[in-house]
Structures are given as structure tokens and as C-alpha cells.
Design a protein around this motif. Structure first.
Motif, PDB file in Angstrom:
ATOM      1  N   GLN A 237       0.809  -1.214   0.000  1.00  0.00           N
ATOM      2  CA  GLN A 237       0.000   0.000   0.000  1.00  0.00           C
ATOM      3  C   GLN A 237       0.845   1.268   0.000  1.00  0.00           C
ATOM      4  O   GLN A 237       0.308   2.368  -0.061  1.00  0.00           O
ATOM      5  N   LYS A 238       2.146   1.120   0.065  1.00  0.00           N
ATOM      6  CA  LYS A 238       3.012   2.282   0.166  1.00  0.00           C
ATOM      7  C   LYS A 238       3.781   2.512  -1.133  1.00  0.00           C
ATOM      8  O   LYS A 238       4.048   1.583  -1.882  1.00  0.00           O
ATOM      9  N   LYS A 239       4.144   3.759  -1.362  1.00  0.00           N
ATOM     10  CA  LYS A 239       4.888   4.100  -2.566  1.00  0.00           C
ATOM     11  C   LYS A 239       6.339   3.640  -2.428  1.00  0.00           C
ATOM     12  O   LYS A 239       6.973   3.879  -1.397  1.00  0.00           O
ATOM     13  N   PRO A 240       6.899   3.019  -3.451  1.00  0.00           N
ATOM     14  CA  PRO A 240       8.332   2.726  -3.417  1.00  0.00           C
ATOM     15  C   PRO A 240       9.131   4.023  -3.529  1.00  0.00           C
ATOM     16  O   PRO A 240       8.644   5.019  -4.065  1.00  0.00           O
ATOM     17  N   ILE A 241      10.341   4.008  -3.026  1.00  0.00           N
ATOM     18  CA  ILE A 241      11.193   5.191  -3.136  1.00  0.00           C
ATOM     19  C   ILE A 241      11.901   5.144  -4.485  1.00  0.00           C
ATOM     20  O   ILE A 241      12.757   4.298  -4.743  1.00  0.00           O
ATOM     21  N   THR A 242      11.503   6.045  -5.350  1.00  0.00           N
ATOM     22  CA  THR A 242      12.132   6.244  -6.646  1.00  0.00           C
ATOM     23  C   THR A 242      12.760   7.630  -6.647  1.00  0.00           C
ATOM     24  O   THR A 242      12.632   8.390  -5.680  1.00  0.00           O
ATOM     25  N   LEU A 243      13.432   7.988  -7.723  1.00  0.00           N
ATOM     26  CA  LEU A 243      13.998   9.332  -7.801  1.00  0.00           C
ATOM     27  C   LEU A 243      12.909  10.390  -7.672  1.00  0.00           C
ATOM     28  O   LEU A 243      13.121  11.458  -7.074  1.00  0.00           O
TER      29      LEU A 243
ATOM     30  N   GLN B 291      17.863   4.477  -0.447  1.00  0.00           N
ATOM     31  CA  GLN B 291      16.556   3.834  -0.558  1.00  0.00           C
ATOM     32  C   GLN B 291      16.182   3.606  -2.024  1.00  0.00           C
ATOM     33  O   GLN B 291      15.604   2.568  -2.375  1.00  0.00           O
ATOM     34  N   VAL B 292      16.503   4.571  -2.885  1.00  0.00           N
ATOM     35  CA  VAL B 292      16.231   4.402  -4.319  1.00  0.00           C
ATOM     36  C   VAL B 292      16.964   3.181  -4.849  1.00  0.00           C
ATOM     37  O   VAL B 292      16.388   2.338  -5.557  1.00  0.00           O
ATOM     38  N   LEU B 293      18.240   3.061  -4.503  1.00  0.00           N
ATOM     39  CA  LEU B 293      19.031   1.928  -4.979  1.00  0.00           C
ATOM     40  C   LEU B 293      18.502   0.607  -4.427  1.00  0.00           C
ATOM     41  O   LEU B 293      18.439  -0.398  -5.154  1.00  0.00           O
TER      42      LEU B 293
ATOM     43  N   PHE C  35      36.069  -4.449  -6.338  1.00  0.00           N
ATOM     44  CA  PHE C  35      35.025  -3.515  -6.749  1.00  0.00           C
ATOM     45  C   PHE C  35      34.920  -3.478  -8.272  1.00  0.00           C
ATOM     46  O   PHE C  35      35.910  -3.237  -8.968  1.00  0.00           O
ATOM     47  N   ARG C  36      33.699  -3.705  -8.757  1.00  0.00           N
ATOM     48  CA  ARG C  36      33.480  -3.795 -10.203  1.00  0.00           C
ATOM     49  C   ARG C  36      33.156  -2.440 -10.834  1.00  0.00           C
ATOM     50  O   ARG C  36      33.419  -2.228 -12.023  1.00  0.00           O
ATOM     51  N   ALA C  37      32.582  -1.523 -10.076  1.00  0.00           N
ATOM     52  CA  ALA C  37      32.183  -0.230 -10.621  1.00  0.00           C
ATOM     53  C   ALA C  37      32.162   0.790  -9.501  1.00  0.00           C
ATOM     54  O   ALA C  37      31.910   0.446  -8.338  1.00  0.00           O
ATOM     55  N   GLY C  38      32.412   2.061  -9.839  1.00  0.00           N
ATOM     56  CA  GLY C  38      32.389   3.090  -8.814  1.00  0.00           C
ATOM     57  C   GLY C  38      32.120   4.462  -9.373  1.00  0.00           C
ATOM     58  O   GLY C  38      32.459   4.770 -10.521  1.00  0.00           O
ATOM     59  N   ILE C  39      31.496   5.295  -8.540  1.00  0.00           N
ATOM     60  CA  ILE C  39      31.229   6.695  -8.874  1.00  0.00           C
ATOM     61  C   ILE C  39      31.987   7.547  -7.874  1.00  0.00           C
ATOM     62  O   ILE C  39      31.676   7.551  -6.672  1.00  0.00           O
TER      63      ILE C  39
ATOM     64  N   MET D  19      23.682   8.482 -11.831  1.00  0.00           N
ATOM     65  CA  MET D  19      24.312   7.516 -10.934  1.00  0.00           C
ATOM     66  C   MET D  19      23.521   6.214 -10.872  1.00  0.00           C
ATOM     67  O   MET D  19      24.101   5.115 -10.915  1.00  0.00           O
ATOM     68  N   VAL D  20      22.204   6.327 -10.762  1.00  0.00           N
ATOM     69  CA  VAL D  20      21.380   5.108 -10.734  1.00  0.00           C
ATOM     70  C   VAL D  20      21.536   4.346 -12.049  1.00  0.00           C
ATOM     71  O   VAL D  20      21.709   3.118 -12.054  1.00  0.00           O
ATOM     72  N   ASP D  21      21.505   5.049 -13.150  1.00  0.00           N
ATOM     73  CA  ASP D  21      21.671   4.411 -14.458  1.00  0.00           C
ATOM     74  C   ASP D  21      23.031   3.730 -14.565  1.00  0.00           C
ATOM     75  O   ASP D  21      23.146   2.621 -15.108  1.00  0.00           O
ATOM     76  N   PHE D  22      24.079   4.374 -14.037  1.00  0.00           N
ATOM     77  CA  PHE D  22      25.425   3.803 -14.094  1.00  0.00           C
ATOM     78  C   PHE D  22      25.475   2.450 -13.394  1.00  0.00           C
ATOM     79  O   PHE D  22      26.026   1.467 -13.932  1.00  0.00           O
ATOM     80  N   PHE D  23      24.911   2.373 -12.195  1.00  0.00           N
ATOM     81  CA  PHE D  23      24.949   1.096 -11.482  1.00  0.00           C
ATOM     82  C   PHE D  23      24.023   0.065 -12.112  1.00  0.00           C
ATOM     83  O   PHE D  23      24.346  -1.135 -12.122  1.00  0.00           O
ATOM     84  N   GLU D  24      22.900   0.493 -12.678  1.00  0.00           N
ATOM     85  CA  GLU D  24      22.024  -0.446 -13.383  1.00  0.00           C
ATOM     86  C   GLU D  24      22.761  -1.074 -14.569  1.00  0.00           C
ATOM     87  O   GLU D  24      22.650  -2.281 -14.821  1.00  0.00           O
ATOM     88  N   ARG D  25      23.511  -0.263 -15.300  1.00  0.00           N
ATOM     89  CA  ARG D  25      24.213  -0.764 -16.496  1.00  0.00           C
ATOM     90  C   ARG D  25      25.399  -1.651 -16.154  1.00  0.00           C
ATOM     91  O   ARG D  25      25.723  -2.588 -16.903  1.00  0.00           O
TER      92      ARG D  25
END
Length: 719
Positions: free
Chosen positions: A17-23, A525-527, A606-610, A710-716
Motif C-alpha cells: 500500500q506504500k509508494k516505493p522510493i524512486t527518484l 533507498q532508491v538503490l 570492486f566492479r564499478a564506482g562513482i 548515478m542510478v543508471d550507471f549502477f544499473e548498467r
């Protein structure tokens, strides 16, 4: 490897019933206003009332009756102020973000000072009327009421002035001020690294002002440029890098009625010392000065006769590593004694010093830290303070007798208590939060008894949004040191799955990231809602655990920190639900340095970093911070060489994004340029996010775009 789960927050009830945390919902949640009145902006001198803002109004709150009343609507004063000329017509002012001014002050004479739009006003509390004291096109900066409420001092450009409120007669107190000779004004690095928020102080008898004069002409210029227009605009910043000249700083005393300055005999120079704290003794006869040597392993507290300028030492702190500068002394017993925070036994504790005898008494002791003095009730002989006695992850509130007896814990509930106590210690507000609970503010009497709820927790954020649980865990590091970490499992978590993980890193000295405190709807929370495990470790070098926990980083920043971060990954993987091959890391500032450090010096972990606003070579960072932990470059050449990251560019195996403001005033863009030059020469691929703001952090619309990237970077790169 032993571990213990300490807390589990936000049980997953009715998640559907609650909204997920998105951007998008992260920004929605951030806009949810707290329920109830605002935080105090000024206490009455007797500590029995305080002012707070409510929209355009200043309100008076009475803790005894738990009631509010209007003082004044500030709209008319805001409109009457003569706004300073547009900044576009002047060179950009690289004022440090930690410079502090008090736009609202309550005097013992029944007036409230209000500063807005560069002008100064006085409000009469009894009549609810106001008078405009200044009306100039030049801003009156850092205005301060005299203790007797009859005079207001301020800085105009780089000189100090005093204005008699009754007659509005203005007296210029200093002359010769300029952009490089600042009377009562700070440079950039002192507030940033010594937390010195102002540069002048009224004497308690309202007759004199002590001030700092900064000669910054020796400080080198860093050549920022604003490139957004048709032609670049040169915007140089005085920024001394490690080993370079600091400002020449002098302490002066001038009469509030004008006249020549008497210079105190404690002059700091750009070569050998720093002026860290200044103030007055209660009798107005002496100025106290806390002075450190340049590398900050020796601190002296001096009493300086205001009339003659002669200085005498009343205490000294030394350390083989560095001395953490503490808050100002708190004088009691008519100035014959003072309270002082010191780490001389390894943890920050309260001490009572006698000026007359030179003797000291330790009031608190143990393997925990006093984090601040909240107030003193001299009549009752009690000192009020916050401390981490129950856990390094918590902040609880205590009182103790001024001679060290009768300690009482006044707060309850595991978490973080942030205290705002009025003068005289009659009342205080306790803003409490934990990983499970948003901040809730209660009103208390000095004995800890709760008088009522001042501001309820904003439960809309937990009722309407799915804030995923936060766990606080502990594990042993590579040298068996107990380390604390923060863990968020992804939405829809299943122990049978293997998830990618993103590590949030800071890791630098004088910071503690893992705390039992409300974090809210943030990018972590978004991640987590995107399917990532979120992980954060406070490595050795972090604050809050005693001085010995900090010092392994001395003269070799990045080494012990990375070992602990790698140990944290080993522990995380041992839990069984993290895919070792899909671990990313992100961080800003020191965390940007740690991200690059991890990718280049632990490339198989570590495979990826920002890396956000990363320091890439400590010779590029400011004098006071860097030399405290690394020493001078000439004294520690191998330490600077071995911690520089551009020479390690060839080690990069993972995916890298660097993000940075082009005109960052704190971590200079020079750091990123040196890193990308080395990466290109090493034939390494990477991504860049360049922003145009003139700050260390990326904010506003640009932050929204950065978060998406940043979110897109980790998704990719991790899925």
C-alpha cells in the motif's frame, strides 16, 4: 568472523500500500513539511522563552505554559531592506559555507535584532514594533548585539562598525580593510577546517570588541573560471594547498566607541601557527585564544590581557599524531574556572580547570565520548552534555555535578538525541530519531521531565512511503578492531538470491556515517528499491570511537581505510546474498577519494564506482586539513607520493564515473583533471559528469540529473 545485528528498523507492514522510493518519490518525500512549530532561532537571555519562524512571522514560545504568540510579521522589514547590488557586477565571493551569522538575536534590553537583505532592524518585544537601523546599498554582515542591547556591531566590506541603537550614530572601528586585509572577516580555509564561523566578539561589559585580522595576500590564487557565457570570467579564489602559505592572522581589541586597535601578543603567521578559538573571560579583562602549531599536534589555551596584550598559557594539549580542536571553553564561578573538552586520556571528556590554581579535574571518563556541552546551571551546580556512553552509534543526554558527582542520564530511547538548551539550563528541546523513527521533538525541564510534545514525528513519510529496513551491524576488521556498518536489503528480498551491492563510502577523519539516526528517503533507498544491497562501513580513521581509532590513517591517508572497506565486503559476502562479482562503490569528497582508491588499489573487489568531487593527490587539498593528517609535504614526501591516485591509473579494471563541479571551492577541479589525464594516458575508459555550480555539492536541478546518471550507471554495470 563474528558479527552481531544490533537494530532492525521499519518492519515491512502493508508494503503493497506504500509508494516505493524512486527518484521522483524521493523528492516528494523530501518536500513533506514537519508537523508543528519550527526550531528555535534565538532564546531569550533568561532562557525562559525562545523565538521561532513560522512562514513570515517571528513567534515567541513559552515553555512554562507550552504556548505561542506572535511577535511580528517580518514582511515589511524584508521589503524595506535595501538589497545589495547584483553580484553579477562584482567578482564572485568565495565565502566558505561554514561562515555563520545570527540573523535573529534577543537582547537583555528587550529588543530583538533582525537582519535581512543586508540591512539591520531592531524589534521591540513589548510593543511589537520595529526600527530600521541601516539602509545602505552595501550589506551589513555578521551583525551582533552588544550584551547590554544598546549597540549593534557589524562588518561592512572588510571593516568593523558600531551603531548606537538609541541615536543611530555610527562609528567606524577599523580602517584599511580590503579583499586581502580583512578586519573581522574570515578567509576560506579557517572556517572550513577549524569550524571558526565568525571573526569578532563583544566583551561581556559591551565596551570592547576582539577581532581577527586576516592578511590573505600570501595565500595563493586558484584560477577558477565561469565558462557559461560568451567569454570566460576569471574568478580567482584564495586557496592555500598543502605546504603553501596560510593567512597572517592577528588578534586585536578595539573600543566600541572607536579608537586605535591594541594588538594582542599572540600573532599567528602563515608559517608556524593557527588561531583556532577566540573569546572573552566573564570579567572582560582578558581575551582567551586557542592557538595550535601548523601541523596541529600542539594546542595552547592563552589568556591575553586586553589592556596590555600580554599573553600567558593556562593549558596545553599535545599528541604524537594530532590534537582535535574542541569547542570554546565554558567559564563558570565568575570566570575563575572553566569547562573544557579534551581527548588527553584517549576519549573526549569533560574537564574542570581552575585559572587561579592551574589544577584540573576530570568530570567524565570511560571508553566513550562527550560530544558536546549543552548548558550549565551554576546555581544548581550542574553541567548538561551529550555523549555516546550507551553506544558509539547513539547520542544520549546527561547531567553531572560541576565537580564530577551525581551523573544522571536524562534521555531515553535508543537512538540520537539532539539537544537545544536555553541559557541558564531551565528548559530544553530534545529532537530524537533512530533508524526506525523520524525525528520527534519534545520539551523538557532541566531535570529531564517531559513537559510535552513540541513537534510530532512526521509519520506521513513512513505511512505513505515504503522506507526499507536499515540494519546496524558489527564485525571484526583485519586487525580484529570492531567495526560498525549499515545495511539495507533490497525490496522483495529473498535470502536465496544473489544481489548486486553498492557501498556508500566516506571514510575520512572527523566524520561518522554509521549512526542510529533517521536517514529518510534518500538515494540509498532508491538503490535498494532498484534491487541493490546498500552497505556502509565506518572504517578506522572515522570519528566517534576515540582518538586511537582515528590515528591509523596518520601520514598515509587511504591505506587503513581501504583495508577495512575490503574486510567489510568480505563480511557482507559471507552473509550469503551478495554476488561478489557485482560490488560497486560510491562516495563524495573524501568518499570520492576512497572510491578511486578502492577501484585502483583493490581492483578485484570492486566492479564499478562513482567518484564524486574526489581528492586525487593530497598536495592539491587545503593546508589545515591535509597537514593535520599528512604533515607537511616536505616532511612526508613518501606519504604524499604513495597516496596519490593518478600514478595508479593503470590498475583500473572496473567501470568508473567521475562527477565534479567545475568551480568546486573545496576539492578543486584540478584533482579531476589530473586523474582524467592519467587515465587517458593509461588508455583507460571512464565516464564523466561535469556540473557548473560554484560549490562542493551538486544541488537543485543538477542534483536531480546527477542522481539519474548515478542510478543508471549502477544499473548498467552491476546488473
Amino acid at each position: 568472523m563474528r558479527a552481531a545485528v544490533l537494530f532492525l528498523a521499519c518492519a515491512p507492514v502493508l508494503l503493497a500500500q506504500k509508494k516505493p522510493i524512486t527518484l521522483e518519490t524521493m523528492e516528494e518525500a523530501a518536500r513533506l513539511a514537519p508537523q508543528g512549530p519550527g526550531n528555535p532561532v534565538a532564546w531569550a537571555p533568561d532562557g525562559k522563552q525562545f523565538l521561532y519562524r513560522q512562514d513570515r512571522k517571528l513567534m515567541i514560545y513559552d515553555p512554562a505554559t507550552k504556548s505561542s504568540k506572535d511577535l511580528i510579521d517580518t514582511s515589511a522589514m524584508d521589503a524595506a531592506a535595501v538589497k545589495p547590488a547584483s553580484s553579477e557586477s562584482r567578482p564572485f565571493d568565495w565565502e566558505n559555507r561554514r561562515v555563520r551569522e545570527m540573523p535573529v538575536q534577543w537582547s537583555s534590553a528587550g529588543g530583538v535584532l533582525y537582519s535581512t537583505g543586508g540591512d539591520v532592524f531592531i524589534i521591540q518585544v513589548d510593543t511589537h514594533t520595529w526600527t530600521q537601523l541601516t539602509k545602505t546599498p552595501v550589506a551589513e554582515r555578521d551583525p551582533k548585539l552588544s550584551p547590554d542591547g544598546k549597540t549593534v556591531a557589524f562588518r561592512r566590506d572588510w571593516d568593523l562598525y558600531a551603531l548606537d541603537i538609541a541615536s543611530k550614530r555610527e562609528t567606524r572601528l577599523t580602517t584599511g580593510g580590503s579583499d586581502t586585509l580583512r578586519n573581522g572577516g574570515l578567509d576560506w580555509v579557517y572556517p572550513e577546517e577549524l569550524d571558526l564561523g565568525t571573526a569578532y566578539w563583544w566583551s561581556p561589559d559591551s565596551k570592547s570588541i576582539a577581532y581577527l585580522q586576516f592578511d590573505i595576500s600570501h595565500e595563493p590564487l586558484y584560477p577558477h573560471e565561469d565558462l557559461r557565457g560568451s567569454r570566460p570570467i576569471y574568478e580567482p579564489q584564495r586557496y592555500p594547498q598543502a605546504g603553501e602559505d596560510n593567512a597572517d592572522v592577528r588578534v586585536g581589541v578595539v573600543s566600541a566607541g572607536g579608537g586605535s586597535t591594541r594588538w594582542m601578543k599572540v600573532a599567528g603567521t602563515h608559517d608556524d601557527s593557527l588561531i583556532a578559538r577566540v573569546g572573552w573571560t566573564p570579567d572582560s579583562r582578558n581575551v582567551y585564544v586557542a592557538r595550535t602549531n601548523r601541523v596541529q599536534n600542539k594546542l595552547e589555551l592563552l589568556l591575553v590581557a586586553a589592556g596590555s596584550g600580554k599573553a600567558s598559557q593556562i593549558l596545553q594539549e599535545t599528541d604524537p599524531y594530532w590534537v582535535n580542536v574542541q569547542a570554546d571553553p565554558v567559564f563558570v564561578s565568575d570566570g575563575h574556572q572553566f569547562l573544557w573538552l579534551s581527548e588527553r586520556d584517549g576519549f573526549r571528556h569533560l574537564y574542570l580547570y581552575s585559572i587561579d590554581s592551574g589544577q584540573s579535574r576530570q568530570l567524565t571518563r570511560g571508553s566513550w565520548e562527550v560530544t558536546g556541552i549543552a548548558g550549565v546551571d551554576e546555581g544548581a551546580g550542574r553541567v548538561y552534555y551529550t555523549a555516546s556512553e550507551t553506544s558509539p552509534l547513539e547520542r544520549q543526554f546527561y547531567s553531572i555535578g560541576i565537580t564530577g558527582e551525581g551523573k544522571h542520564q536524562l534521555s531515553s530511547g535508543s537512538g540520537t538525541h539532539t539537544i537545544a538548551m536555553g541559557p541558564g539550563a531551565h528548559f530544553y528541546l530534545d529532537a530524537f530519531s533512530s533508524v526506525a523513527s523520524p525525528p520527534r521533538t519534545t520539551l523538557h525541564a532541566a531535570d529531564g521531565s517531559e513537559l510535552g510534545v513540541y513537534r510530532e514525528a512526521n509519520r506521513r513519510i513512513t505511512d505513505e512511503y515504503n522506507i526499507l529496513p536499515t540494519e546496524l551491524v558489527s564485525f571484526q576488521g583485519p586487525d580484529k578492531t570492531l567495526l560498525y556498518a549499515r545495511l539495507i536489503r533490497p525490496a522483495g528480498f529473498s535470502a536465496a538470491q544473489k544481489y548486486p551491492a553498492v557501498v556508500l563510502a566516506y571514510g575520512g577523519p572527523d566524520a561518522q556515517g554509521v549512526r542510529n539516526v533517521w536517514m529518510g528517503a534518500d538515494l540509498d533507498q532508491v538503490l535498494a528499491h532498484k534491487g541493490f544491497v546498500v552497505w556502509q562501513v565506518d572504517n578506522r580513521g572515522s570519528s566517534g570511537r576515540g582518538h586511537a581509532f582515528e590515528t591509523p590513517v596518520f601520514r598515509k591517508l587511504g591505506s587503513a581505510e581501504l583495508a577495512d572497506q575490503v574486510a567489510g565486503i568480505e563480511y557482507l559476502v559471507s552473509l550469503g546474498f551478495v554476488d561478489r562479482a557485482r560490488v560497486g562503490i560510491r562516495g563524495w569528497s573524501y568518499g570520492g577519494f576512497m572510491t578511486l582508491n578502492a577501484l585502483l588499489n583493490a581492483p578485484d573487489v570492486f566492479r564499478a564506482g562513482i567518484a564524486g568531487a574526489p581528492v586525487t593527490d593530497w598536495r592539491n587539498y587545503d593546508t589545515i586539513y591535509t597537514e593535520r593528517y599528512m604533515g607537511l609535504p616536505k616532511d612526508n614526501p613518501d606519504g604524499y607520493k604513495n597516496t596519490a591516485l593518478p600514478p595508479q591509473a593503470k590498475n583500473l579494471k572496473g567501470k568508473l564515473m567521475i562527477a565534479h563541479n567545475l568551480e568546486d571551492d573545496n576539492v578543486l577541479f584540478q584533482n579531476t583533471v589530473q586523474m582524467i589525464d592519467a587515465l587517458e594516458r593509461a588508455d583507460q575508459q571512464f565516464e564523466m559528469q561535469v556540473h557548473t555550480q560554484k560549490t562542493h555539492a551538486v544541488t537543485g536541478v543538477e542534483a536531480r540529473e546527477l542522481n539519474r546518471a548515478m542510478v543508471d550507471f549502477f544499473e548498467r554495470n552491476l546488473k
